[in-house]
Design an enzyme around this catalytic site. Structure first.
Site, PDB file in Angstrom:
ATOM      1  CG  ASN A   9      -1.736   1.213   1.403  1.00 53.70           C
ATOM      2  OD1 ASN A   9      -1.826   2.024   0.485  1.00 53.70           O
ATOM      3  ND2 ASN A   9      -2.349   1.370   2.572  1.00 53.70           N
ATOM      4  CD1 TRP A  10       3.630   1.296  -2.904  1.00 59.68           C
ATOM      5  CD2 TRP A  10       3.739   2.676  -4.666  1.00 59.68           C
ATOM      6  NE1 TRP A  10       4.529   0.760  -3.790  1.00 59.68           N
ATOM      7  CE2 TRP A  10       4.614   1.586  -4.888  1.00 59.68           C
ATOM      8  CE3 TRP A  10       3.644   3.654  -5.644  1.00 59.68           C
ATOM      9  CZ2 TRP A  10       5.395   1.469  -6.038  1.00 59.68           C
ATOM     10  CZ3 TRP A  10       4.405   3.534  -6.800  1.00 59.68           C
ATOM     11  CH2 TRP A  10       5.282   2.453  -6.995  1.00 59.68           C
ATOM     12  CE  LYS A  11      -0.105   3.200   4.886  1.00 58.68           C
ATOM     13  NZ  LYS A  11       0.017   3.297   6.338  1.00 58.68           N
ATOM     14  CG  HIS A  94      -5.804   1.755   5.520  1.00 56.07           C
ATOM     15  ND1 HIS A  94      -5.330   2.733   6.367  1.00 56.07           N
ATOM     16  CD2 HIS A  94      -4.761   0.917   5.291  1.00 56.07           C
ATOM     17  CE1 HIS A  94      -4.046   2.498   6.619  1.00 56.07           C
ATOM     18  NE2 HIS A  94      -3.680   1.405   5.977  1.00 56.07           N
ATOM     19  CD  GLU A  96      -2.837   5.493   6.864  1.00 57.29           C
ATOM     20  OE1 GLU A  96      -2.848   5.548   5.611  1.00 57.29           O
ATOM     21  OE2 GLU A  96      -1.901   4.968   7.507  1.00 57.29           O
ATOM     22  CD  GLU A 166      -3.092  -2.425   7.541  1.00 59.48           C
ATOM     23  OE1 GLU A 166      -1.967  -2.563   7.039  1.00 59.48           O
ATOM     24  OE2 GLU A 166      -3.821  -1.469   7.286  1.00 59.48           O
ATOM     25  N   GLY A 172       2.849   2.493  10.683  1.00 61.89           N
ATOM     26  CA  GLY A 172       3.747   3.630  10.487  1.00 61.89           C
ATOM     27  C   GLY A 172       4.527   4.044  11.722  1.00 61.89           C
ATOM     28  CB  SER A 211       5.857  -1.536  11.748  1.00 58.29           C
ATOM     29  OG  SER A 211       5.416  -0.211  11.994  1.00 58.29           O
ATOM     30  N   GLY A 232       3.097  -0.956   4.223  1.00 57.78           N
ATOM     31  CA  GLY A 232       3.119   0.455   3.867  1.00 57.78           C
ATOM     32  C   GLY A 232       4.526   0.901   3.542  1.00 57.78           C
ATOM     33  N   GLY A 233       5.217   1.458   4.523  1.00 62.47           N
ATOM     34  CA  GLY A 233       6.550   2.043   4.312  1.00 62.47           C
ATOM     35  C   GLY A 233       7.514   1.158   3.546  1.00 62.47           C
TER      36      GLY A 233
END
Ligand code: 13P
Length: 249
Positions: A9-11, A94, A96, A166, A172, A211, A232-233
């Site tokens: 997930n590149w966000k 999600h 966010e 998650e 993150g 993470s 993510g990251g």
């Protein structure tokens, strides 16, 4: 039995240059054939991503979808539009989106339905905050988020879903759930799915997110009820993301 999924997930990150890097890295590097790999870039990159990954096994996902088919919804994108760009998966729920964009359970359900109606696979994201965990409410929060969607779908639709656990406190933050903590929640989710229907518990893939990185992926993915990762990251670096794919394969 359940094919693992590694999803990036590149966000709201990335660029055409990063997409090009990934296109090269993933067409040249041999990916394990025993897993599915999905990249979810921001909307504007989907058309290029469809081309960039044409020669590789990477599938495309989107980060959200509007429940409506078309109309006066400025800034929004429908499931049938995503379909036209080769998208196969879409995130719904999600954390966010739930917090920053105030999407509640009924908004998540509407998005899951829209995805299913267009033949996209929803990846339903669930997870508790740190406060909820410390209050001993992890399972009731997570299972409640699942019921809000699954309880409204029919048996066939439920089988199409992928679920991503998650924990909000791990997203993150660099603070990953331990393999034991993650497995415990995954096992509770699977047991809950069994209660809907035995086959559902056996078949639905449960991803862990929060993470996950090249150096902790193998331990998390070795847990019996963890069928992959939502990253993510670490999905923004070709080497790290490739290493995670190999840890799953
Ligand atoms: P991080 O891997 O950056 O913690 O993000 C996880 C996530 O939210 C994926 O959807």
């Amino acid at each position: 039995m359940r094919t693992p999924i590694i999803a990036g997930n590149w966000k709201m990150n990335g660029s055409l240059a990063l997409l090009e890097d990934f296109g090269h890295a993933f067409s040249e590097a041999a990916l394990p054939e025993s897993i599915e790999v999905v990249i979810l870039p921001p909307f504007p990159y989907l058309a290029n991503a469809d081309e960039a990954f044409e020669a590789s096994l990477v599938q495309l996902g989107a980060q959200t979808v509007n429940p409506e088919e078309q109309g006066a919804f400025t800034g929004e994108v429908s499931a049938s539009m995503l379909k036209e760009f080769g998208v196969r998966f879409v995130l719904v729920g999600h954390s966010e989106r739930r917090t920053l964009f105030r999407e509640d359970d009924s908004a998540v359900l509407a998005r899951a339905r829209a995805a299913l109606n267009s033949g996209l696979t929803p990846i339903l994201c669930v997870g508790e905050t740190l406060e909820e965990r410390e209050a001993g409410r992890t399972e009731s929060i997570v299972l409640g988020q699942i019921d809000a969607v699954l309880g409204e779908l029919d048996s066939q639709q439920r089988r199409e879903l992928v679920i991503a656990y998650e924990p909000v406190w791990a997203i993150g933050t660099g603070r990953t759930a331990t393999p034991e903590q993650a497995q415990q929640v995954h096992a509770a989710i699977r047991q809950h799915l069994h209660a809907y229907e035995h086959e559902l518990g056996n078949g639905v893939r449960l991803l862990y997110g929060g993470s996950m990185k090249a150096d902790n992926a193998a331990q998390l993915l070795a847990q019996p009820d963890i069928d992959g990762g939502l990253i993510g990251g670490a999905s923004l670096k070709t080497d790290d993301f490739l290493a995670i794919c190999h840890a799953a394969g």
